[in-house]
Structure formats: C-alpha cells, structure tokens
Design a protein around this motif. Structure first.
Motif, PDB file in Angstrom:
ATOM      1  N   GLY A 139     -55.374  20.768  -1.711  1.00  0.00           N
ATOM      2  CA  GLY A 139     -54.984  19.405  -1.382  1.00  0.00           C
ATOM      3  C   GLY A 139     -53.588  19.367  -0.780  1.00  0.00           C
ATOM      4  O   GLY A 139     -53.347  18.704   0.227  1.00  0.00           O
ATOM      5  N   ARG A 140     -52.670  20.108  -1.383  1.00  0.00           N
ATOM      6  CA  ARG A 140     -51.310  20.098  -0.855  1.00  0.00           C
ATOM      7  C   ARG A 140     -51.253  20.748   0.511  1.00  0.00           C
ATOM      8  O   ARG A 140     -50.467  20.355   1.368  1.00  0.00           O
ATOM      9  CB  ARG A 140     -50.352  20.800  -1.823  1.00  0.00           C
ATOM     10  N   GLN A 198     -53.400  20.410   2.677  1.00  0.00           N
ATOM     11  CA  GLN A 198     -53.889  19.407   3.611  1.00  0.00           C
ATOM     12  C   GLN A 198     -53.141  18.099   3.435  1.00  0.00           C
ATOM     13  O   GLN A 198     -53.659  17.036   3.771  1.00  0.00           O
ATOM     14  CB  GLN A 198     -55.392  19.206   3.405  1.00  0.00           C
ATOM     15  N   THR A 199     -51.950  18.164   2.885  1.00  0.00           N
ATOM     16  CA  THR A 199     -51.061  17.030   2.621  1.00  0.00           C
ATOM     17  C   THR A 199     -51.782  15.882   1.906  1.00  0.00           C
ATOM     18  O   THR A 199     -51.639  14.741   2.256  1.00  0.00           O
ATOM     19  CB  THR A 199     -50.382  16.486   3.885  1.00  0.00           C
ATOM     20  N   ARG A 200     -52.603  16.239   0.939  1.00  0.00           N
ATOM     21  CA  ARG A 200     -53.082  15.216   0.018  1.00  0.00           C
ATOM     22  C   ARG A 200     -52.796  15.697  -1.398  1.00  0.00           C
ATOM     23  O   ARG A 200     -52.117  16.706  -1.567  1.00  0.00           O
ATOM     24  CB  ARG A 200     -54.564  14.920   0.248  1.00  0.00           C
ATOM     25  N   LEU A 201     -53.257  14.970  -2.393  1.00  0.00           N
ATOM     26  CA  LEU A 201     -52.807  15.260  -3.751  1.00  0.00           C
ATOM     27  C   LEU A 201     -53.750  16.163  -4.518  1.00  0.00           C
ATOM     28  O   LEU A 201     -53.323  16.920  -5.366  1.00  0.00           O
ATOM     29  CB  LEU A 201     -52.632  13.956  -4.520  1.00  0.00           C
ATOM     30  N   ARG A 249     -56.565  12.877 -11.858  1.00  0.00           N
ATOM     31  CA  ARG A 249     -56.930  11.724 -12.670  1.00  0.00           C
ATOM     32  C   ARG A 249     -57.218  12.099 -14.108  1.00  0.00           C
ATOM     33  O   ARG A 249     -56.868  11.370 -15.022  1.00  0.00           O
ATOM     34  CB  ARG A 249     -58.177  11.056 -12.075  1.00  0.00           C
ATOM     35  N   PRO A 299     -47.209  14.685   0.247  1.00  0.00           N
ATOM     36  CA  PRO A 299     -48.584  14.243   0.500  1.00  0.00           C
ATOM     37  C   PRO A 299     -48.610  12.815   1.027  1.00  0.00           C
ATOM     38  O   PRO A 299     -47.775  11.995   0.663  1.00  0.00           O
ATOM     39  CB  PRO A 299     -49.250  14.317  -0.875  1.00  0.00           C
ATOM     40  N   VAL A 300     -49.584  12.574   1.894  1.00  0.00           N
ATOM     41  CA  VAL A 300     -49.668  11.242   2.490  1.00  0.00           C
ATOM     42  C   VAL A 300     -50.563  10.321   1.673  1.00  0.00           C
ATOM     43  O   VAL A 300     -50.713   9.162   2.014  1.00  0.00           O
ATOM     44  CB  VAL A 300     -50.216  11.331   3.923  1.00  0.00           C
ATOM     45  N   THR A 301     -51.134  10.854   0.595  1.00  0.00           N
ATOM     46  CA  THR A 301     -52.082  10.065  -0.183  1.00  0.00           C
ATOM     47  C   THR A 301     -51.402   8.846  -0.793  1.00  0.00           C
ATOM     48  O   THR A 301     -50.278   8.932  -1.276  1.00  0.00           O
ATOM     49  CB  THR A 301     -52.656  10.919  -1.313  1.00  0.00           C
ATOM     50  N   GLN A 345     -51.989   6.377  -3.865  1.00  0.00           N
ATOM     51  CA  GLN A 345     -52.790   6.295  -5.087  1.00  0.00           C
ATOM     52  C   GLN A 345     -53.234   4.861  -5.242  1.00  0.00           C
ATOM     53  O   GLN A 345     -52.527   4.046  -5.826  1.00  0.00           O
ATOM     54  CB  GLN A 345     -51.944   6.745  -6.265  1.00  0.00           C
TER      55      GLN A 345
END
Lengths: 402, 186
Positions: free
Chosen positions: A62-63, A65-68, A72, B22-24, B26
């Motif tokens: 995820g990181r 691909q620049t997501r988290l 959860r 990150p661009v996310t 939440q």
C-alpha cells in the motif's frame, strides 16, 4: 543420534528436561517429545511469520502505491490476518462436479506441507536446529518441487480449463527455473564445502552475498519465480486465466493455498538469509563481533528484510510474457549461474584454503565477473537488437505505392 | 543503455513512492473538502424568499420536484406568496444539473455541498419540506459566486441568511405601487 546430540545443544537440553519429566520406562518418549516440541515451535513460528508477512506485505505494498493498506482491524490493522482467516473459514467450501475428489483434496494439503517441511533444515541459532541433514541444500531445492506437483494436481483435479492451463504454465515455468536455481547454489556449495546448512552458515566468514553476487541475483530471481510472484506470476494471470490453478478453490482450501503461497515467501527469505547473509549470525563483516542480538532475532530480521525486497519487486515489476519468462531462464539466468559456478570453482582451486585477504580478493574477482557479465550482455543485446524493418510497416501509404 | 537499468529506475520510482505521504483519505473520519461551487445534495431552501411559483418544478428535466401550494388567506394579493404545503424533491433521480436553482426567480433554492445521502431504500431518497426547512443554510456558491467574494466558505460551517443569499429581497408591493404599475401606466 549421539552425534546430533553433540552438535544440537537445544535438542540435548530439551531432551534432558523431558527425561526428568518422564519415568524410566518411557525414556524413549523423551526423544519423540523433544522433536515434536521443536517442530511445534518452528511450525508455529513460520505460520505466525506468514500471518505477519501477509499483513506487512499488504501494508508495505500500500505504501509503495501511496495508499495506506489495511488499518482497520485492531491497532494499525495488525489483526487483519486473523480477520482474513475467520472470513476464509466461514466461507462455503465448494467442490465442482467435474473435480477429481482425491487430487482436489490433496493439492492444498501437499502445498502447505511442502512449504513447512523446508524449514526443518534452517538453523536458527548456535547449535540449535531441527535437522542437520548432510544434504540440506539438496533437500531445500527438492522439497519445494512437491509444491509444483501439488499445483498440477490442483489444476488437473479442478476440472476447469483455466486451472489446467494455469497449472501447465506453472509446471513449465517452475521446472525451467529449478535449473538455474540449483546451479547457482553450486557456487555456494563449492565455497562452503558442505551441503549442510549449519556448515554453510559457519563457513561464511564474509557473507556470501558479497562473495557470490551472481548467485544471489540468480537465486533471488528464480526463487521469486518459484514462489509464483510478480513478475513471474503468469500462471495466475487474472486477465487471461481467472486465477490460474486455484480458480476452483474456495473456503479454507483457498486459504491453505494462499497460506502456502505467502509461507513460501517466508521460507525462501529464511533460505536466502541462511545462504547469503550468514543466517543466524550478525550480518556484519568482522565476524568476531559480539552477538548484539539473540540469533533468532537476527534471523527473523533478515527474513523480514528479504520479504520487504520481495514486496518491493512485486510492487514494481509488471508481469512478463511466457516466452520472455522462459527465455530469461534459459538464456540469461542459466549461463550466468554456469559462469558463476566455473569462476568459483577456479577460485577455490587457486586458493584451496583461503585466508581473510584471499577471501576479499575472491569478492573482487566475483564482482568483476558480475560487472563483466552485465557489460557483455548489454553489448550483445545492442548488437542483436532488432531494428524496425520494412515488414513492420504493414500499411502502405498512398505516396509509397507508386 | 546497460541491461537492467530500466528495472533499477522502476525500483527507484516505487522506492520514492514508499517514502511519500499516502494520498488515502480515511473516509468516515476524514472527508474531502468539496469545492465551494460543488453542486451537491441537501438543497438549501429559503422559505422567506419562496413564493411557491413552482418554477423549479417546471424546469426540472427529471420532473422530480413536487410542489403543492394553497392560498393561505393572508397574502393573497398578486406578488405575494402562497403557503407551501409540499416541496418533495425525489433526489434518487436528481442529476444535480442545477436547472431548478437557475430557474428560481427569487433565489430561494440553492444547491448544497453535501454528498452523503446513501439510503437502504430508494423510497427514502426524498427530501421533504420539513427537511428543507430544517437543513443547514449552507448553499453552494455555484449560482451565487458573489458569496465567495464575501469570504463565505460552505465547509466552514457558517450559514447564510435569506437576505444575503440572493438578489435584493423583494418588498411586498403596496396598493399604491400596484395602482401605479397597472393603472396609471396605461
């Protein structure tokens, strides 16, 4: 049995504890109990690391691909593997009508078993290992081949053409990549003078990643092909084959296949760490440095490092075509592994009992050969590179017709 | 180009992405702040401005606005307004074109900037007149960019009163005005 007690301190100590616990008449059970305890610890360690590996892979991917990534379930999403497991267990376990019962059942089981069996030969501390096979390296290239067989069993037994095609690709590819993998290990065996992994770790005065750069590269590439990971994951190319050999698997069978797939990453990282980065010892070059951390921590740290590298490769490289994959195995990796083997053999013949300085000279020679191979391959590729020819221009413009 | 350089370059690209933020977003905890001119749901309706002329209902391409009015008996003169009994917007079929807002001669209806009206049933996706009365008066500045020039920002939570939301408020004409307009002009 005696010799294994001498070398294997962990085994001997545990055995004494069991002997104290058990009455005299049941002393034979002590050996069994000790072995089973160590097996239990190691299997659980591998499974826990696999669970953590799936979590880490998803987070790090995820990181990349620049997501988290999953965050959860539990703190930082750490319980995500548990949630996945619960989900997979509660799913319905379907078996297609056309599936072959026995092979369909055997495929996931064999795959997980072969994955777990490999860990037996990996030493995880000074004088602590499960089995010190004198053919250790042979064992750890031989046992994962069962995974190939189980893949074909799964693909064949599913009664699904996608699964069969995926399995056929898998077998074709994995058998090709076995060859450079084994030949690349030959250099290490020549240097270490033994096939036992315990001896290989002790033989590494300098980490073999420095002494054997070509072997490391070849092993890394062919190991990621063995694990069916990107860029070699074309047996489960979802755009062509749905999901490859595990198209028809659902529920916990699918879970087992995924477990085997991610577990192989952990196991291969352990093998890489053992063969190339001094296993449970500290990876730094002055080998008489004190052990700052316990050996198990060193080994796990190196495994995590290699898992990160595999994730990095997966995050970067696109899937290759089947002909490119095969050509890469036979035209690039296999010659490289052979060159490496010959150079190492020549060096060992020249310096049969190398001193520390001679080892560093070996490092120099090996890196020079590696860079030479790279240059030579670049030059040869430039010479053979196809230039766009007339045949490419299929459409003739009106001005060209006359 | 040396063999493998392309792969190395690609690996460096992904490595650079690894250290980037990150661009996310939440979602339930964080929300993307919409542009002030976003045409969203939760229509802002100023009852003080509305005369119940139902221009919005006529101009709606989907025909999803239903207005029922009745003469209240209080302001029945011409130019005065009807009492609005029903103002249903069936937002399930709304395409947020904004034609109702453009059509309103009294600037009584404005778009909102919300985007969260997911419902389990389609029948629930109706904005009733009570909801319109109660909803926060935070209009999108899509039809009134002048609001933005005054430093109004829908996301900040500040509300716009009915006097500020549109053109000069129409003053109810007196009898003399009417007389001037209709009788003395001829």
């Amino acid at each position: 049995m005696e010799s294994s007690f001498d070398k294997n301190a962990l085994f001997a100590n545990l055995n004494e504890i069991f002997l104290d616990l058990l009455p005299e008449s049941l002393s034979w059970m002590a050996y069994l109990g000790t072995g089973l305890t160590i097996i239990l610890i190691m299997v659980n360690a591998v499974l826990m690391l696999t669970a953590f590996g799936t979590y880490m892979e998803r987070r790090v991917l995820g990181r990349f691909q620049t997501r988290l990534g999953p965050n959860r379930v539990g703190p930082f999403g750490l319980l995500q593997p548990l949630a996945d497991l619960l989900k997979l267990i509660t799913k319905e376990d379907l078996r297609p009508e056309s599936a072959d019962k026995i092979t369909f059942f055997l495929a996931p089981v064999l795959m997980v078993t072969s994955m777990l069996a490999v860990v037996a030969v990996v030493p995880f501390g000074k004088d602590s290992f499960l089995a010190d096979l004198n053919i250790g390296v042979l064992y750890l290239v031989g046992i994962p081949t069962i995974a190939t067989v189980s893949m074909f069993l799964g693909g064949w037994g599913s009664g699904n053409r996608f699964a069969l095609l995926g399995a056929a690709r898998a077998v074709a590819m994995l058998i090709s990549y076995e060859v450079p993998m084994i030949v690349s290990l030959a250099g290490i065996l020549i240097l270490a003078g033994s096939m036992s992994l315990v001896d290989v770790v002790q033989a590494q005065q300098i980490p073999f990643i420095l002494l054997q750069p070509i072997a490391f590269f070849v092993f890394l590439v062919s190991a990621s092909a063995e694990m069916n990971r990107s860029p070699f994951d074309l047996m489960e190319a979802e755009s062509e084959l749905t999901a490859g050999f595990h198209t028809e698997f659902s529920g916990m069978r699918f879970g087992l296949l995924q477990l085997a797939e991610f577990g192989e990453v952990v196991v291969t990282s352990a093998i890489l760490a053992t063969l190339f980065l001094r296993g449970w010892e500290n990876p730094f070059i002055p080998s008489d440095w004190q052990q700052v951390l316990p050996p198990q921590i060193w080994l796990i740290g190196k495994m995590l490092f290699f898992m990160l590298i595999f994730t990095w490769i997966r995050a970067t490289l696109p899937r290759m075509r089947i002909d490119q994959v095969m050509a890469f195995a036979w035209k690039v990796l296999f010659p490289l592994a052979l060159i490496n083997m010959f150079v190492t053999a020549a060096l060992v013949v020249a310096w049969p009992d190398p001193t520390y300085t001679q080892l560093w000279m070996m490092v120099g020679v090996n890196w020079a050969v590696a860079i030479g191979c790279l240059t030579g391959y670049t030059l040869s590729r430039g010479r053979h590179r196809q230039k766009p020819t007339e045949s490419v221009r299929l459409v003739q413009l009106p001005s060209e017709v006359s | 180009m040396p063999f493998g350089l392309g792969i190395a370059k690609g690996m460096m690209v992904t490595l650079r992405n690894l250290v980037r933020k990150p661009v996310t977003v939440q979602y339930p905890e964080q929300r993307v702040v919409q542009n002030p001119r976003f045409r969203g749901e939760d229509f802002v309706w100023y009852e003080e401005r509305c005369t119940g002329c139902a221009s919005c209902a006529k101009y709606c391409p989907q025909g999803i606005i239903k207005i029922v009015t009745s003469p209240s008996g209080e302001q029945t003169q011409e130019g005065e307004k009807y009492k609005i009994e029903t103002f249903d917007i069936e937002i399930a079929r709304c395409m947020f074109c904004g034609l109702c807002v453009e059509a309103c001669p009294y600037d009584a209806l404005h778009m909102g900037t919300g985007f969260e009206r997911a419902m389990p049933r389609k029948a629930d996706l109706v904005i009733t007149v009570d909801e319109l009365r109660a909803s926060a008066k935070r209009p999108s500045t899509w039809f009134r960019p002048q609001l933005q020039e005054r430093g109004y920002e829908p996301a900040s939570g500040e509300e716009v009163s009915w006097q500020d939301a549109g053109r000069e408020a129409t003053v109810a004409p007196t009898y003399d005005d009417m007389l001037k307009r209709w009788v003395e002009k001829r």
